[in-house]
Design a protein around this motif. Structure first.
Motif, PDB file in Angstrom:
ATOM      1  N   GLU A 159       0.862  -1.188   0.000  1.00 27.81           N
ATOM      2  CA  GLU A 159       0.000   0.000   0.000  1.00 27.81           C
ATOM      3  C   GLU A 159       0.899   1.239   0.000  1.00 27.81           C
ATOM      4  O   GLU A 159       1.832   1.335   0.821  1.00 27.81           O
ATOM      5  N   LEU A 160       0.646   2.140  -0.917  1.00 21.07           N
ATOM      6  CA  LEU A 160       1.520   3.310  -1.021  1.00 21.07           C
ATOM      7  C   LEU A 160       1.087   4.402  -0.051  1.00 21.07           C
ATOM      8  O   LEU A 160      -0.099   4.568   0.221  1.00 21.07           O
ATOM      9  N   THR A 161       2.047   5.113   0.459  1.00 22.23           N
ATOM     10  CA  THR A 161       1.755   6.216   1.371  1.00 22.23           C
ATOM     11  C   THR A 161       1.463   7.457   0.535  1.00 22.23           C
ATOM     12  O   THR A 161       2.328   7.910  -0.232  1.00 22.23           O
ATOM     13  N   GLU A 162       0.263   7.979   0.684  1.00 20.81           N
ATOM     14  CA  GLU A 162      -0.163   9.091  -0.161  1.00 20.81           C
ATOM     15  C   GLU A 162       0.700  10.329   0.060  1.00 20.81           C
ATOM     16  O   GLU A 162       1.101  10.622   1.192  1.00 20.81           O
ATOM     17  N   GLY A 163       0.989  10.979  -1.019  1.00 21.70           N
ATOM     18  CA  GLY A 163       1.765  12.210  -0.906  1.00 21.70           C
ATOM     19  C   GLY A 163       3.261  11.970  -0.845  1.00 21.70           C
ATOM     20  O   GLY A 163       4.059  12.893  -0.971  1.00 21.70           O
TER      21      GLY A 163
END
Ligand code: COA
Ligand code: AMP
Length: 630
Positions: free
Chosen positions: A204-208
């Motif tokens: 899961e990618l960390t937004e921003g």
């Protein structure tokens, strides 16, 4: 020319020797001279040249019409994948990644941490940085988040390029939580992270902050090569010293190119187009020099192997890869062969494969024990060459110059000093010792091109660690001797560095971790001899007065702490509680004596020992762990 002629030609005219070697490199601005000594004892090579590493590793081979040659063979028994990337394809992929990094603001001199397993994308990330003149620092996947954090704070990267996961037999290494944990722990925060999503785990990618490897490259312009000064750092590679703070070894661009190119034929005896395989990991110096840069700069095909010598699926994996990809020169650590030998002592699996393309095998990273070499010689019928080097040098200090002249092998010796290295054996006072006597191994300055000019952001530490003890020499940290034929023997480290399965680790670093355990009053970590891994760390802890925690719980806690703080690669599983540690009257812990007891070696009772009876307690503790004859 024979080896001794080549070595003499370097001794007689080092400047001429290294300028001639530099002809093999494609320069943007050629060097006017090789050595710059105006800042001695800090030396610089090819300072006034301008050059790009990626151009020399990729573009020039494509320009020369060799674009269809395979650059990388990816062989992963972990994922049942075998694929090939040609030089032309690799160039396209690297230029695209570099373009995306450039579009996000990465420019010359910026640091980029690479945290990736053994996949071609790791090499692509390294080369993309090199293309832009950005300085990469690859961190080995077996380190814990804390170790990654230490490197983030030291290198202060603008970006981190990571994969979603690594694969170890029987388990997936979730890189993303380690990455997030490290960024959380670090004071310095990268501007962005690029995540290469593997099929085996999509993180899961960390937004921003995080961008997907593919999305990131969509619609960007490929980047051209940025020429850099000869002394510009190509990369920083952290390695263990005596304390928990790793040393950031700096690799200078031009010397690196010249020296690695020179070694590919002179030492590894391969010609452009041949398949060369170093079974290591991109996180170590062997991976930098001989999975990525050396073979590509020289126009070889390199093998990126994601697997282990045994268990993926069996002890025949090495032979399968060598047969299938027609490997000509193969390089790994002795521990890997010990693992194979243990599983297949009669070499039955070797007979199942056609190894006719394999000319020779190279060993490094730790002492090559004669038993293992003899087993290999016997079972493989191929020459086996030990060679000695360090992260700091980036290539061979002493080895067998097979491409110049194969020297007779003497078991236990990595053979002779390479041109560029004037190796001496010194006593504690810095005096030269006679032939055959054991002492500290030091190299007369200047070190040759490509070796470390300094430590990242730590010139004082560089001088203190390497140049201070023996003025005019580089202190290798190894002890050994030279025989009457000029053959070198590497016997032991002179510091607290140990070598576990070919991985360099700091016992001092482990002691720092153990000392932080709430029940531990003091501790010592030593490296004991291990049949498979060469050495294994053993911890001795003395508990605080009145501690109520059971010894078992303390030991369990200590093992977990080292795994959590340093990582599984420390292989710290042996720990015991003792009442006291053996010390000199001035309070120095007698670690070397403890090692001798463990190994059952003779030792002289140290004259300054505070209480000799403690040594019996240590012997008993070691016996309970299966050492010291237990
Ligand atoms: N990512 C995450 N964890 C890793 C890792 C990585 N890239 N590499 C190793 N580890 C883990 C292992 O899974 C193991 O975990 P465990 O304690 O849960 O079993 C631990 O770190 C210790 O690893 P290692 O010392 O390598 O032992 P091993 O039992 O997995 O393998 C050998 C033993 C000898 C087969 C293996 O060490 C080997 O192939 N060595 C070659 C040495 C080498 O490449 N050296 C580089 C210089 S040439
Ligand atoms: P690293 O920096 O991880 O490559 O580790 C370098 C250290 O490993 C050296 O200083 C030696 O202590 C040890 N080493 C590497 N190669 C050899 C070898 N061929 N023989 C003995 N020790 C070696």
């Amino acid at each position: 020319m024979a080896y001794r002629d080549v070595y003499k030609s370097w001794q007689d005219d080092p400047e001429g020797f290294w300028m001639k070697a530099a002809d093999a490199i494609d320069w943007d601005t050629p060097p006017s001279k090789a050595l710059f000594d105006d800042k001695a004892p800090l030396y610089e090579w090819y300072r006034d040249a301008r050059v790009n590493t990626c151009f020399n590793a990729l573009d020039r081979h494509v320009v020369a019409g060799r674009g269809d040659q395979v650059a990388i063979i990816y062989d992963s028994p972990m994922t049942n994948t075998i694929s090939e990337i040609t030089y032309a394809d690799l160039l396209t992929r690297v230029a695209s990644l570099a373009g995306a990094l450039k579009a996000k603001g990465i420019t010359k001199g910026d640091r980029v941490i690479i945290y990736m397993p053994m996949v071609p994308e790791a090499l692509e990330a390294m080369l993309a940085c090199a293309r832009l003149g950005a300085i990469h620092s690859v961190v080995f996947g077996g380190f814990a988040a804390n170790e990654l954090a230490v490197r983030i704070d030291d290198a202060t990267p603008k970006a981190i390029v990571a994969a979603s996961c690594g694969l170890e037999p029987g388990r997936v290494i979730h890189y993303k939580p380690l990455l997030d944990g490290a960024i959380y722990l670090a004071t310095h925060k990268p501007e962005f992270c690029v995540v290469y999503q593997r099929e085996q785990e999509v993180a899961e990618l960390t937004e921003g902050r995080d961008v997907d490897w593919n999305d990131f490259q969509n619609g960007v312009e490929p980047a051209d090569c940025v020429p850099v000064e000869g002394t510009h750092p190509a990369y920083i590679l952290y390695t263990s010293g005596t304390t928990g703070a790793p040393k950031g070894v700096v690799r200078p661009t031009a010397g690196h190119l010249v020296a690695l190119h020179w070694t590919m034929k002179s030492i590894y005896n391969v010609d452009p187009g041949d398949v060369f395989w170093a079974a290591s990991d991109v996180g170590w110096v062997v991976g930098h020099s001989y999975i990525c840069y050396g073979p590509l700069i020289h126009g070889n095909t390199t093998v990126v192997f994601e697997g282990k010598p045994v268990g993926t699926p069996d002890a025949g994996t090495f032979w399968r890869v060598i047969e299938q990809h027609k490997v000509k020169s193969f390089f790994t650590a002795p521990t890997a062969f010990r693992a194979v030998k243990r599983e297949d002592p009669k070499g039955e699996l070797i007979k199942e494969y056609d190894l006719s393309h394999l000319d020779q095998i190279y060993l490094a990273g730790e002492r090559a024990d004669p038993d293992t070499i003899e087993w290999m010689q016997d079972k493989l019928g191929k020459p086996v060459y030990d060679h000695w080097w360090q992260t700091e040098t980036g290539y061979t200090i002493a080895g067998n110059p097979v491409g110049i002249e194969p020297m007779p092998v003497k078991l236990g010796s990595p053979t002779v000093a390479m041109p560029g290295y004037n190796v001496h054996i010194l006593d504690d006072g810095g005096h030269q010792l006679p032939t055959g006597e054991l002492g500290a191994i030091a190299v007369k300055l200047p070190l040759p091109p490509g070796t470390l000019p300094t430590l990242w952001n730590a010139e004082d530490r560089f001088v203190k660690s390497y140049l201070h003890t023996f003025p005019g020499y580089y202190e290798t940290g190894d002890a050994g001797m030279i025989d009457e034929d000029g053959y070198l023997y590497i016997m032991a480290r002179t510091d607290d560095v140990i070598n576990v399965a070919g991985h360099r680790l700091s016992t001092g670093g482990m002691e720092e971790v153990l000392a932080a355990h709430p029940d531990v009053a003091e501790c010592a970590v030593i490296g004991v001899t291990d049949q498979l891994k060469g050495q294994l760390p053993v911890g001795f802890v003395c508990l605080n007065k009145g501690t109520e925690t059971s010894h078992e719980d303390v030991v369990r806690g200590c093992v977990k702490l080292v795994r959590d703080k340093i990582g599984p690669v420390a292989a710290f599983k042996l720990c015991t509680v003792v009442d006291r540690l053996p010390k000199t009257r001035s309070g120095k812990i007698l670690r070397a004596t403890m090692v001798k007891i463990s190994d059952g070696a003779d030792f002289k009772m140290p004259a300054t020992i505070d209480d000799p009876a403690i040594l019996d307690e240590i012997r008993e503790a070691l016996k309970s762990l299966g050492y010291a004859g237990g």
